[in-house]
Each structure stands twice: as C-alpha cells, then as structure tokens.
Design a protein around this motif. Sequence first.
Motif, PDB file in Angstrom:
ATOM      1  N   PRO A  63      62.275   5.373 -67.261  1.00  0.00           N
ATOM      2  CA  PRO A  63      63.088   5.845 -66.127  1.00  0.00           C
ATOM      3  C   PRO A  63      62.385   6.862 -65.243  1.00  0.00           C
ATOM      4  O   PRO A  63      62.748   7.012 -64.070  1.00  0.00           O
ATOM      5  N   THR A  64      61.402   7.567 -65.783  1.00  0.00           N
ATOM      6  CA  THR A  64      60.694   8.553 -64.967  1.00  0.00           C
ATOM      7  C   THR A  64      59.591   7.943 -64.112  1.00  0.00           C
ATOM      8  O   THR A  64      59.000   8.633 -63.286  1.00  0.00           O
ATOM      9  N   SER A  65      59.322   6.644 -64.323  1.00  0.00           N
ATOM     10  CA  SER A  65      58.167   6.029 -63.669  1.00  0.00           C
ATOM     11  C   SER A  65      58.504   5.259 -62.406  1.00  0.00           C
ATOM     12  O   SER A  65      57.606   4.815 -61.701  1.00  0.00           O
ATOM     13  N   TYR A  66      59.800   5.073 -62.118  1.00  0.00           N
ATOM     14  CA  TYR A  66      60.180   4.224 -60.986  1.00  0.00           C
ATOM     15  C   TYR A  66      61.328   4.840 -60.212  1.00  0.00           C
ATOM     16  O   TYR A  66      62.006   5.763 -60.675  1.00  0.00           O
ATOM     17  N   THR A  67      61.533   4.278 -59.025  1.00  0.00           N
ATOM     18  CA  THR A  67      62.730   4.588 -58.260  1.00  0.00           C
ATOM     19  C   THR A  67      63.268   3.292 -57.678  1.00  0.00           C
ATOM     20  O   THR A  67      62.506   2.350 -57.416  1.00  0.00           O
ATOM     21  N   LEU A  68      64.568   3.218 -57.510  1.00  0.00           N
ATOM     22  CA  LEU A  68      65.219   2.050 -56.935  1.00  0.00           C
ATOM     23  C   LEU A  68      65.479   2.287 -55.450  1.00  0.00           C
ATOM     24  O   LEU A  68      66.004   3.332 -55.057  1.00  0.00           O
ATOM     25  N   ARG A  81      68.642   5.234 -55.356  1.00  0.00           N
ATOM     26  CA  ARG A  81      68.242   6.536 -54.841  1.00  0.00           C
ATOM     27  C   ARG A  81      67.946   6.471 -53.347  1.00  0.00           C
ATOM     28  O   ARG A  81      68.272   7.384 -52.593  1.00  0.00           O
ATOM     29  N   PHE A  82      67.302   5.391 -52.920  1.00  0.00           N
ATOM     30  CA  PHE A  82      66.880   5.277 -51.531  1.00  0.00           C
ATOM     31  C   PHE A  82      67.349   3.950 -50.943  1.00  0.00           C
ATOM     32  O   PHE A  82      67.699   3.012 -51.668  1.00  0.00           O
ATOM     33  N   GLY A  83      67.315   3.900 -49.599  1.00  0.00           N
ATOM     34  CA  GLY A  83      67.595   2.661 -48.905  1.00  0.00           C
ATOM     35  C   GLY A  83      66.311   1.930 -48.574  1.00  0.00           C
ATOM     36  O   GLY A  83      65.377   1.889 -49.377  1.00  0.00           O
TER      37      GLY A  83
END
Length: 249
Positions: A63-68, A81-83
Amino acid sequence: MEVEVYLSGYHVDEDDVRDKTVVVIDVLRTSTTAAAALHNGARAVVPAADMAEAGKIAANLDPTSYTLGGERSGLKIEGYRFGNSPLEYTRDTIGGKTLILNTTNGTPTIRRCRHAANLVIGGFVNLRLVADFLRDDGHDVVIVCAGWRNRVSLEDTLCAGMLLHELWGGFEPSGTSDTGHIAFTLFTNEEADIPGALRRSTHGRRLMAMGRADDVAFCASVDTVPVLPVYGESRLTAREIPESVVPFA
C-alpha cells in the motif's frame, strides 16, 4: 513506413495492432497525465481497464508503493486519491510511487492495444519524441485516438494530424487512408491555434466547466514534457532524454 489511424479506440482489436507499433493518443487527459507523472518521478503508470481491474492490481502491491488515480466523466473516482489531472502529479505526490490509473477512455484503449509489437503514449506535450521514435523504429504504425465514449474527439484527431504532419514532413502522401486524411486536414486547418481548438472541443468545454481550464491549457502545450511512455509488462515506464539535451527545436 505505412501509417493507419483509428479515430476511436473502441473497436480496435488484437489483429489490428499485431506486429505494429501503436501510438495511443488521449490528449484530455490520460496521455498527458501519464507523461507528466513519469516525468515527475513515478516509477510506473499501470493502466487499468476498469475499477475492478484497478482494485485487483492494488491488492497485489504494498500500500505504500502506489497511488490510485482516475476519473469517470471527468470527475475523480470516489475513494481514489487523485483524479486524471496532469497537474496533480507533482514530484511531491507521485515521486517514487506507482500510479494505478483508471480513466473513462484512455486506459481501456491502452489495454486494448497491449498486443502491439511496440506501444507508446503520445500527446501534444511529447509529440516530437513520439515522431522521432516512430521514424527510428521501423515497424508500420497504427495511431489510435481514444476518443470520448466511443465517439471521435477533436483533440485526439487533431493531435494525430499533427503527428502525421511531423512524420510526413508537412506533405500528405498519395494513398493516405481516409482517417489519415481527415486527421491531417484537421491539423492543417487548426495548426495556428492548438490551445483555442482544445478550448472549443466538446471535452475541452466540459473540463473548463468543471474548473479545469489549467488542465486544458497544459494538455494543449506542445513539446513541454520530454518523456515517452512505453508499455511493457502491463505498465508504462519512461523513456526519458537527459536534461542536458535540448529536446525540441
């Protein structure tokens, strides 16, 4: 080099791209966002076809390695988290992370083209890098415009036309396909004001009404992001030129 253009990515299948080098164009905004995120230090951009696939990809990562990131109809997906704004992906927000990106048109089109011999992502922001890659590559080329909800979009077709103009040295060759001719002709009619054309486009107007005029302006800027996103092993990574080299004349 033979070049074919698809004005919408919806009906492209494996046979259309096999043994070809494919350029996927989604100016507003997946192509621009992927290039910007990689330029600002993302380890990779993983395009997901839909929310279910994005969730499966995320479940297999630390979970600390990516963002959605992603959108539906231009709006950030609830819980992400982001668009899909390229301006969101700064070095502070994306540096060192993998971006799992899930968008209405762009990422499903990338997934449909994944069986190509080579697959790169293009927009106005990296157009000449794309053209240079295609000239050096040697394969026949398929330019796939993502479009909007299975329809043709002005901004993607215009970008495809600019890419053709660059590849052909400004002169349309004989035997051009109908779609290539449409894209090339659109660019020759609009080349004096690319930002204005994007503002007048249906999707451009939609984004501006959402308060995203800065996104539209950034996506219309030509040769401002010196990164070529290249697809391999289910992800996009950067083929980036050194900062010491002036990327564009």
